[in-house]
Design a protein around this motif. Structure first.
Motif, PDB file in Angstrom:
ATOM      1  N   VAL B  58      -5.706   2.498  -7.439  1.00  0.00           N
ATOM      2  CA  VAL B  58      -4.788   2.663  -6.314  1.00  0.00           C
ATOM      3  C   VAL B  58      -3.490   1.889  -6.546  1.00  0.00           C
ATOM      4  O   VAL B  58      -2.388   2.392  -6.319  1.00  0.00           O
ATOM      5  CB  VAL B  58      -5.469   2.220  -5.004  1.00  0.00           C
ATOM      6  N   TYR B  60      -2.273   1.083  -9.364  1.00  0.00           N
ATOM      7  CA  TYR B  60      -1.553   1.767 -10.435  1.00  0.00           C
ATOM      8  C   TYR B  60      -0.758   2.957  -9.905  1.00  0.00           C
ATOM      9  O   TYR B  60       0.381   3.181 -10.326  1.00  0.00           O
ATOM     10  CB  TYR B  60      -2.524   2.236 -11.519  1.00  0.00           C
ATOM     11  N   SER B  61      -1.338   3.703  -8.987  1.00  0.00           N
ATOM     12  CA  SER B  61      -0.619   4.864  -8.460  1.00  0.00           C
ATOM     13  C   SER B  61       0.675   4.410  -7.774  1.00  0.00           C
ATOM     14  O   SER B  61       1.704   5.083  -7.863  1.00  0.00           O
ATOM     15  CB  SER B  61      -1.502   5.668  -7.496  1.00  0.00           C
ATOM     16  N   ALA B  64       3.143   3.398 -10.598  1.00  0.00           N
ATOM     17  CA  ALA B  64       3.654   4.570 -11.317  1.00  0.00           C
ATOM     18  C   ALA B  64       4.676   5.329 -10.469  1.00  0.00           C
ATOM     19  O   ALA B  64       5.722   5.757 -10.958  1.00  0.00           O
ATOM     20  CB  ALA B  64       2.495   5.489 -11.702  1.00  0.00           C
ATOM     21  N   LYS B  65       4.357   5.474  -9.197  1.00  0.00           N
ATOM     22  CA  LYS B  65       5.263   6.212  -8.316  1.00  0.00           C
ATOM     23  C   LYS B  65       6.567   5.450  -8.129  1.00  0.00           C
ATOM     24  O   LYS B  65       7.656   6.033  -8.104  1.00  0.00           O
ATOM     25  CB  LYS B  65       4.576   6.442  -6.964  1.00  0.00           C
ATOM     26  N   HIS B  67       7.844   3.495 -10.233  1.00  0.00           N
ATOM     27  CA  HIS B  67       8.584   3.630 -11.488  1.00  0.00           C
ATOM     28  C   HIS B  67       9.317   4.962 -11.552  1.00  0.00           C
ATOM     29  O   HIS B  67      10.418   5.065 -12.085  1.00  0.00           O
ATOM     30  CB  HIS B  67       7.617   3.501 -12.671  1.00  0.00           C
ATOM     31  N   ARG B  79       2.579   7.253   1.793  1.00  0.00           N
ATOM     32  CA  ARG B  79       2.370   8.660   2.104  1.00  0.00           C
ATOM     33  C   ARG B  79       2.325   9.495   0.825  1.00  0.00           C
ATOM     34  O   ARG B  79       1.545  10.436   0.716  1.00  0.00           O
ATOM     35  CB  ARG B  79       3.482   9.164   3.042  1.00  0.00           C
ATOM     36  N   LEU B  80       3.186   9.150  -0.117  1.00  0.00           N
ATOM     37  CA  LEU B  80       3.272   9.939  -1.351  1.00  0.00           C
ATOM     38  C   LEU B  80       2.010   9.820  -2.213  1.00  0.00           C
ATOM     39  O   LEU B  80       1.655  10.760  -2.926  1.00  0.00           O
ATOM     40  CB  LEU B  80       4.495   9.510  -2.166  1.00  0.00           C
ATOM     41  N   VAL B  81       1.369   8.684  -2.153  1.00  0.00           N
ATOM     42  CA  VAL B  81       0.187   8.523  -3.007  1.00  0.00           C
ATOM     43  C   VAL B  81      -1.119   8.516  -2.217  1.00  0.00           C
ATOM     44  O   VAL B  81      -2.197   8.324  -2.800  1.00  0.00           O
ATOM     45  CB  VAL B  81       0.288   7.258  -3.890  1.00  0.00           C
ATOM     46  N   GLY B  82      -1.019   8.714  -0.901  1.00  0.00           N
ATOM     47  CA  GLY B  82      -2.244   8.824  -0.116  1.00  0.00           C
ATOM     48  C   GLY B  82      -2.862   7.505   0.277  1.00  0.00           C
ATOM     49  O   GLY B  82      -4.066   7.285   0.107  1.00  0.00           O
ATOM     50  N   ILE B  83      -2.034   6.607   0.792  1.00  0.00           N
ATOM     51  CA  ILE B  83      -2.521   5.314   1.268  1.00  0.00           C
ATOM     52  C   ILE B  83      -1.981   5.103   2.675  1.00  0.00           C
ATOM     53  O   ILE B  83      -0.760   5.127   2.869  1.00  0.00           O
ATOM     54  CB  ILE B  83      -2.055   4.163   0.349  1.00  0.00           C
ATOM     55  N   THR B 159      -6.310  19.051  -2.206  1.00  0.00           N
ATOM     56  CA  THR B 159      -5.745  17.698  -2.060  1.00  0.00           C
ATOM     57  C   THR B 159      -4.884  17.605  -0.799  1.00  0.00           C
ATOM     58  O   THR B 159      -4.290  18.555  -0.408  1.00  0.00           O
ATOM     59  CB  THR B 159      -4.901  17.340  -3.286  1.00  0.00           C
TER      60      THR B 159
END
Lengths: 159, 159
Positions: B58, B60-61, B64-65, B67, B79-83, B159
């Motif tokens: 999590v 890491y996501s 990465a995002k 970055h 919101r973009l990574v689902g948290i 998803t």
DNA sequence: TATTGTTATACTCTATAACTATA
DNA sequence: TATAGTTATAGAGTATAACAATA
């Protein structure tokens, strides 16, 4: 999910990077990211459909498997549904406290704790199983039946 | 995974069951079960490949995002990574404490906390991204390239 | 020696609810 | 009113490590 404690305290790998690799790397296309998101969605649907039972997905897998097999040792049961012994200890404890499961010592092998469904546990297991297909249907709702079969078959390969 | 607290304390649904449904119901074929198992395996591979970074999937996501996008508000990033926001608060705090991320108030909108990668965070993000494809490759190792593409496409649908 | 289970410990993720601050 | 974030609270799942009991 995963091995949070497995991350040993060691020195980090060198921070050298191939710039070419970065360009083609899209987080949203990575299988791990997709599985995590799918897992969230599937769990959420489970919670909605199974509302009122107060049983988590992991607990449900134990109840369902126990219903299939009859009394089974805690350790074996955990292996069958993918729960390590320490986690299984907690899961079994919660199910026992809820009165859905009952532990006993195996007469043949005193090391084994046999778990059995109580009458209430059997009722819950059967009621939840009868709703299980609704969870599956709603989770797979965005795709065709054939796509769903394909997805299930492919997922089974990486289990 | 999932909504453990979402399970409201209500009365259970009636424990009536269609016996026919029980026969065809195989736990191991249910999409939720398969996703949970796949999630375990993918996380385990992540832990192995990313050993030494001390960063969870999590986390890491988020790196990465971040970055990809540059400084981004905590809420949007989540919101973009689902948290969800409450979870994101904890994730951001841990990344900040690790020195990988740095928070600041958005000059345009004082409600927003902008998260930025530190220099170390950028290095870690890039190093981990360069290994990301190895995680993906190893997770998908049991199938052909075409099967892998199919799986990714199908998972993206739920998803 | 190997296996089963127990226990202590610890951490991440997840979520709800109530709240403050800002827009 | 709506959005962003914070905080308190709670619990599940995950795992490591050390241990006892049994086979």
């Amino acid at each position: 999910m995963s091995a949070t404690k497995a991350r040993a305290k060691r020195q980090s790998p060198p921070l050298t990077v191939d710039p070419a690799a970065l360009k083609t790397y899209v987080l949203e296309d990575q299988i791990g990211f997709l599985i995590r998101r799918a897992h969230q969605r599937a769990s959420s649907i489970f919670d909605q459909v199974m509302d009122g039972f107060e049983v988590t997905p992991v607990q449900y897998s134990v109840l369902a498997k126990l219903h299939d097999l009859g009394p089974t040792s805690q350790n074996l049961l955990g292996r069958l549904v993918g729960i390590d012994p320490a986690t299984m200890f907690g899961v079994a404890g919660r199910l026992t406290k809820r009165g859905l499961v009952s532990p006993s010592v195996d007469p043949t092998d005193a090391r084994l704790v046999l778990l059995s469904l109580t009458d209430e546990g059997r009722g819950v297991a059967e009621a939840m199983k009868s709703r299980g297909s609704e969870v599956t249907a709603r989770t797979l709702e965005p795709m065709t039946a054939e796509e769903a079969r394909t997805l299930v078959a492919l997922l089974a390969k990486i289990t």
